[in-house]
Each structure stands twice: as C-alpha cells, then as structure tokens.
Design a protein around this motif. Structure first.
Motif, PDB file in Angstrom:
ATOM      1  N   ILE A   1       0.871  -1.172   0.000  1.00 52.78           N
ATOM      2  CA  ILE A   1       0.000   0.000   0.000  1.00 52.78           C
ATOM      3  C   ILE A   1       0.911   1.225   0.000  1.00 52.78           C
ATOM      4  CG2 ILE A   1      -1.762   1.310   1.241  1.00 52.78           C
ATOM      5  CD1 ILE A   1      -2.578  -1.352   2.603  1.00 52.78           C
ATOM      6  N   THR A   2       0.650   2.147  -0.910  1.00 50.35           N
ATOM      7  CA  THR A   2       1.399   3.405  -0.935  1.00 50.35           C
ATOM      8  C   THR A   2       0.398   4.560  -0.880  1.00 50.35           C
ATOM      9  OG1 THR A   2       1.447   3.453  -3.362  1.00 50.35           O
ATOM     10  CG2 THR A   2       3.337   2.442  -2.240  1.00 50.35           C
ATOM     11  N   PHE A   3       0.832   5.657  -0.281  1.00 50.09           N
ATOM     12  CA  PHE A   3      -0.025   6.837  -0.173  1.00 50.09           C
ATOM     13  C   PHE A   3       0.817   8.029   0.217  1.00 50.09           C
ATOM     14  CE2 PHE A   3       0.148   4.797   3.911  1.00 50.09           C
ATOM     15  CZ  PHE A   3       0.244   5.818   4.841  1.00 50.09           C
TER      16      PHE A   3
ATOM     17  N   ASN B   1      -3.108   9.954  -3.402  1.00 51.72           N
ATOM     18  CA  ASN B   1      -2.493   8.893  -4.207  1.00 51.72           C
ATOM     19  C   ASN B   1      -2.490   7.538  -3.509  1.00 51.72           C
ATOM     20  OD1 ASN B   1      -1.819  10.913  -6.162  1.00 51.72           O
ATOM     21  ND2 ASN B   1      -0.062  11.452  -4.888  1.00 51.72           N
ATOM     22  N   VAL B   2      -3.607   7.156  -2.901  1.00 53.30           N
ATOM     23  CA  VAL B   2      -3.696   5.855  -2.232  1.00 53.30           C
ATOM     24  C   VAL B   2      -3.736   4.776  -3.307  1.00 53.30           C
ATOM     25  CG1 VAL B   2      -5.076   4.374  -0.738  1.00 53.30           C
ATOM     26  CG2 VAL B   2      -4.903   6.827  -0.248  1.00 53.30           C
TER      27      VAL B   2
ATOM     28  N   ALA C   1      -9.105   0.213  -6.137  1.00 47.99           N
ATOM     29  CA  ALA C   1      -9.059   1.448  -6.933  1.00 47.99           C
ATOM     30  C   ALA C   1     -10.138   2.413  -6.458  1.00 47.99           C
ATOM     31  CB  ALA C   1      -9.233   1.135  -8.418  1.00 47.99           C
ATOM     32  N   ALA C   2     -11.318   1.886  -6.132  1.00 49.24           N
ATOM     33  CA  ALA C   2     -12.410   2.734  -5.643  1.00 49.24           C
ATOM     34  C   ALA C   2     -12.035   3.366  -4.306  1.00 49.24           C
ATOM     35  CB  ALA C   2     -13.690   1.913  -5.509  1.00 49.24           C
TER      36      ALA C   2
ATOM     37  N   LEU D   1     -10.820   8.243  -1.255  1.00 48.08           N
ATOM     38  CA  LEU D   1     -10.025   8.849  -0.186  1.00 48.08           C
ATOM     39  C   LEU D   1      -9.160  10.014  -0.641  1.00 48.08           C
ATOM     40  CD1 LEU D   1      -8.916   5.711   1.855  1.00 48.08           C
ATOM     41  CD2 LEU D   1     -10.754   7.328   2.359  1.00 48.08           C
ATOM     42  N   GLU D   2      -9.123  10.311  -1.919  1.00 44.91           N
ATOM     43  CA  GLU D   2      -8.276  11.408  -2.408  1.00 44.91           C
ATOM     44  C   GLU D   2      -8.674  12.713  -1.728  1.00 44.91           C
ATOM     45  OE1 GLU D   2      -5.287  13.402  -4.060  1.00 44.91           O
ATOM     46  OE2 GLU D   2      -5.531  11.229  -4.182  1.00 44.91           O
ATOM     47  N   GLY D   3      -7.728  13.308  -1.003  1.00 46.98           N
ATOM     48  CA  GLY D   3      -7.958  14.569  -0.305  1.00 46.98           C
ATOM     49  C   GLY D   3      -8.753  14.425   0.990  1.00 46.98           C
TER      50      GLY D   3
END
Length: 87
Positions: A16-18, A27-28, A39-40, A45-47
């Motif tokens: 897992i990268t973020f 960028n999760v 992907a969903a 979770l973006e922002g």
C-alpha cells in the motif's frame, strides 16, 4: 507531501502506498487485492482527512480474515501519523 509505503499482512494486497499532506490522504494505491475495490478506495479517499478515514475503515473485515485491505490501510496511516507526531 510525505509519501509512505506499507506491507500489509493477512490480505491479498502486497503493498500500500499513499501520500499525506496537512493530514489529507493522496495517491492511495494498492498493489494486489481486488482491483475494482482497491481502486475505488483510492479514489474515494483522495484529499480525505486521514483521521476520519481511519475511523471509517478500521476493523473492516474481508471474508472472515479479521482484516481487509481497507483495515490494513488504517494501520499504515496510523503508523504514518505516529511518525509525523514524533517529529
């Protein structure tokens, strides 16, 4: 923005990268796991506030494993926030 990598356990996902900036997730990405679901999660979770994401996703179970990719993300984010607070 600080970027993080986490190797989850007990799930199909292998990495897992973020990024974290001002307590917001960016960028999760999940390597492995159920591609549509992970992907969903990343898009949703973006922002998003990291602390709120933890409260929503923590303890989510996948197929009786006692964890899930989403739950493992909360472990990763908790570690990242602990490291930020130490510095």
């Amino acid at each position: 923005m600080q970027n993080y990598s986490f190797q989850p356990s007990g799930v199909c996902c292998k990495l897992i990268t973020f990024g974290l900036e001002d307590n917001k997730l960016h960028n999760v990405k999940f390597s492995g796991g159920c591609p549509g679901n992970t992907a969903a999660i990343g898009k949703l979770l973006e922002g998003f506030d990291a602390t709120k994401a933890i409260s929503i996703l923590k303890g989510n179970d996948c197929g009786g494993r006692g964890t899930s990719c989403a739950d493992q993300l909360t472990k990763a984010v908790e570690q990242a926030l602990e490291n930020i607070n130490k510095n």
